[in-house]
Write a protein that holds these residues in place. Structure first.
Motif, PDB file in Angstrom:
ATOM      1  N   ALA B 184       0.915  -1.117   0.167  1.00  0.00           N
ATOM      2  CA  ALA B 184       0.061   0.131  -0.204  1.00  0.00           C
ATOM      3  C   ALA B 184       0.959   1.232   0.150  1.00  0.00           C
ATOM      4  O   ALA B 184       0.485   2.125  -0.658  1.00  0.00           O
ATOM      5  CB  ALA B 184      -0.965   0.049   1.208  1.00  0.00           C
ATOM      6  N   LEU B 185       1.882   1.123   0.840  1.00  0.00           N
ATOM      7  CA  LEU B 185       2.789   2.446   0.896  1.00  0.00           C
ATOM      8  C   LEU B 185       3.676   2.630  -0.686  1.00  0.00           C
ATOM      9  O   LEU B 185       3.816   3.793  -0.796  1.00  0.00           O
ATOM     10  CB  LEU B 185       3.914   2.267   2.012  1.00  0.00           C
ATOM     11  N   TYR B 187       2.518   1.846  -3.417  1.00  0.00           N
ATOM     12  CA  TYR B 187       1.370   2.280  -4.194  1.00  0.00           C
ATOM     13  C   TYR B 187       1.210   3.790  -4.030  1.00  0.00           C
ATOM     14  O   TYR B 187       1.173   4.624  -5.084  1.00  0.00           O
ATOM     15  CB  TYR B 187       0.087   1.503  -3.864  1.00  0.00           C
ATOM     16  N   GLY B 188       1.024   4.205  -2.883  1.00  0.00           N
ATOM     17  CA  GLY B 188       1.112   5.541  -2.481  1.00  0.00           C
ATOM     18  C   GLY B 188       2.270   6.468  -3.086  1.00  0.00           C
ATOM     19  O   GLY B 188       2.058   7.536  -3.458  1.00  0.00           O
ATOM     20  N   GLY B 191       1.923   5.610  -7.232  1.00  0.00           N
ATOM     21  CA  GLY B 191       0.767   5.869  -8.030  1.00  0.00           C
ATOM     22  C   GLY B 191       0.198   4.367  -8.819  1.00  0.00           C
ATOM     23  O   GLY B 191      -0.487   4.610  -9.702  1.00  0.00           O
ATOM     24  N   VAL B 215       2.868  10.838  -5.003  1.00  0.00           N
ATOM     25  CA  VAL B 215       3.251  11.379  -3.957  1.00  0.00           C
ATOM     26  C   VAL B 215       4.736  11.333  -3.920  1.00  0.00           C
ATOM     27  O   VAL B 215       5.586  12.303  -3.476  1.00  0.00           O
ATOM     28  CB  VAL B 215       2.950  10.683  -2.863  1.00  0.00           C
ATOM     29  N   PHE B 220       7.557   6.975   2.535  1.00  0.00           N
ATOM     30  CA  PHE B 220       6.960   5.772   2.114  1.00  0.00           C
ATOM     31  C   PHE B 220       7.409   4.773   1.596  1.00  0.00           C
ATOM     32  O   PHE B 220       7.391   3.379   1.601  1.00  0.00           O
ATOM     33  CB  PHE B 220       5.623   6.348   1.144  1.00  0.00           C
TER      34      PHE B 220
END
Lengths: 101, 500
Positions: B184-185, B187-188, B191, B215, B220
């Motif tokens: 998830a991180l 991906y954050g 993108g 981001v 992250f």
């Protein structure tokens, strides 16, 4: 005022930590199991927050995958717990110590 | 938006579909066939694996170049890197199924259910080796884990098996949570969940993604890398996330242990390589330290703890931990030779490790305490074939030339030296010397100790005899014929296509 992405990320990080601590300190398999679900759902929240912030659908699809897999895990996990419960009276993870070394 | 699926797309998943189809066939025949269940189920599963192997070999031949048939947005690839690991996975699945029937009979297992679960796990593993998207990696790791939880606890009436299944379930799903939080991180930060897009974003060629929204903040990426490393390390039983391994290996039914000890690693390592060396290749300065430390601790702890074991399955569990450390050395080298060494390692490891479990299995199927190392005393007099084969497996695991085990280790350490990390190779060699202490103890017991009076001869059965002979031959052939290593070299050429 609408909260921005970072508030969701902080919330989900707190939930994830709570779940982790719960897995490590609780001894009842069902509670441990619930804590793992809490961890998975905090990840879901992270994905949704990022997905909204990035305007990308990947994260939302990932959330569906996680929910489906979590459901399948519940089925297998509860079946294992039931099968253990049939042969012993109580299920405390500290008593599952037939093998060690 | 419409989705067009071409023949190449179906081709890429064909081996996986064959294995899944075979597993469903097994479940169906299990419902109708009531006589010779074990023989029929074994036949169907071996035929399925053979067919999948043919499909995989065909894919290998078709995808000759480094070109990538499915386009950059693909989730699953049919590239040679994935096919090579498919060979290793199908091989280990077939070897485990070859030695399983006597055990299935004595434990009164339902052969159809048992073998179809092994096939489902194999399909998940093959999908994992072929995945190009974090989502597919997560799904396939769960597919293989769910099947393995049930298999570990398959002997419902034996408390140790229940305990193994439950421990594996709890710790493994705990690890999955870390893995997906890391995903998830990442991906954050990037993108996308697609590995190729992640390469582009982190490598600085953004533009394929909605880069304005990216981001791309380094905390992250760093935390994501650390969390994913924890998740993968759990599945690979890398120290300090190895605690479940000895218990699960000892408690699970022996054919399952033999299968999962090799196949799980052969499935997770390619995905680990694709995520770290490919997608996060530009961030290697961030993850190298983590893997470096994990590799050193794993090699030392695995080998030292194995010395004091009296149970063969626990000994092999710690030996498996040590071997994961050697493979991690090759992987952290982050070069072409390292990836080749990882691929080559698992062909070798399938022969020697499943072979080593065969001894436990043969004795257990006769109702003996095959797990106790003390009972191997004088085994050579009771069954020359079994003793000689196990001796070869032990020498290969310890890394003696001319067995393939030596070459597998050699390439792994050579990769570290080439990358300028001689210290990893030195620690690897020192810990290999320590490992002689427990591998040779088994050999000495079998060959140099007198047999107890009244001990019976051991006959392994035709399928097990075939498996043992094939594995011993395999260990010498794979080691001495360079064709196999060249195959691994070609496999890795497709893997590194993207980073250059």
């Amino acid at each position: 005022m609408t909260p921005d992405a970072s508030s969701y990320l902080i919330i989900s990080a707190i939930l994830f930590t709570l779940g982790t601590v719960g897995v490590l300190v609780r001894r009842d398999p069902l509670i441990i199991f619930m804590c793992i679900e809490l961890m998975l759902n905090s990840v879901n929240l992270t994905f949704v927050a990022f997905s909204h912030y990035l305007s990308s659908a990947d994260g939302l699809i990932f959330v569906f995958m996680i929910m489906t897999v979590a459901a399948a895990e519940v089925v297998v996990g509860l079946a294992l717990i039931v099968s253990i419960f049939r042969t012993r009276e109580d299920i405390d993870v500290d008593q599952l110590d037939e093998m060690h070394g | 938006m419409t989705i067009h699926l071409t023949a190449a797309d179906y081709g890429a998943v064909l081996p996986i579909m064959i294995v899944l189809g075979g597993a469903l066939c097994l479940l169906l025949t299990d419902a109708f066939v009531k006589v010779h269940e074990t023989e029929i189920a074994t036949g169907i599963s071996l035929a399925t694996l053979l067919l999948a192997f043919a499909a995989s070999a065909h894919l290998w031949a078709v995808n000759a170049g480094p070109a990538f048939p499915q386009g950059a947005g693909a989730m699953i690839t049919g590239d040679r890197f994935g096919q090579f690991f498919n060979f290793a996975l199908l091989l280990s699945s077939a070897l485990a199924i070859l030695i399983a029937p006597p055990y299935i009979r004595t434990s009164h297992f339902d052969a159809g259910e048992f073998l179809s679960l092994i096939l489902f796990a194999t399909a998940g593993m093959m999908l994992m080796a072929a995945s190009l998207n974090l989502m597919v990696i997560f799904l396939s790791i769960e597919l293989l884990s769910l099947a393995l939880y049930i298999l570990s606890g398959f002997d419902r009436n034996r408390p140790r098996s229940q305990e193994a299944g439950f421990k594996y379930f709890l710790l493994s799903s705990f690890a999955s949570a870390f893995l997906i939080y890391g995903m998830a991180l990442i991906y954050g930060a990037t993108g996308s969940t697609n590995l190729i897009r992640i390469v582009n974003v982190l490598g600085g060629h953004a533009g394929t993604v909605a880069s304005t929204h990216t981001v791309l903040s380094s905390p992250f990426v760093l935390i994501g890398i650390a969390l994913m490393a924890v998740g993968f390390a759990f599945k690979l039983s890398i120290v300090p996330f190895h605690m479940w391994t000895p218990d699960v290996y000892q408690g699970a039914p022996t054919p399952v242990t033999a299968f999962m000890s090799v196949a799980t690693k052969a499935a997770v390592f390619p995905a680990f390589l694709r995520v770290f060396n490919l997608a996060l290749g530009a961030e290697s300065h961030r993850w190298f330290g983590i893997l470096w430390a994990l590799a050193i601790v794993t090699m030392i702890v695995g080998n030292v703890l194995a010395l004091s074991q009296s149970s063969m399955k626990r000994l092999l569990a710690y030996s498996g931990i040590a071997h994961a450390g050697y493979v991690l050395v090759a992987m952290s080298a982050n070069n072409r030779l390292g990836a080749t060494a990882v691929a080559f390692y698992f062909i070798v490891y399938a022969f020697m490790n499943i072979g080593a479990f065969a001894l436990v299995l043969v004795l257990e199927s006769r109702g003996e305490a095959g797990d106790e190392i003390a009972t191997y005393r004088g085994l050579f007099a009771r069954s020359p074939l079994l003793a000689v084969a196990t001796g070869v497996f032990m020498f290969s695991l310890a890394g003696f030339p001319p067995t393939a085990g030596f070459f597998a280790k050699y390439y792994a350490f050579a990769a570290a030296v080439q990358a300028g990390h001689t210290e990893l190779a030195i620690i690897g060699v020192i810990t290999s010397v320590i490992s002689l202490g427990y591998y040779l103890r088994v050999v000495v017991l079998m060959f140099m100790q007198p047999v107890e009076a009244g001990a019976e001869q051991v006959r392994a059965g035709p399928l097990s005899d075939f498996m043992l002979t094939a594995s011993v031959a395999g260990l010498f052939v794979v080691g001495l014929v360079p064709w196999f290593y060249n195959l691994a070299v070609q496999a890795v050429q497709s893997f590194f296509h993207f980073t250059t």
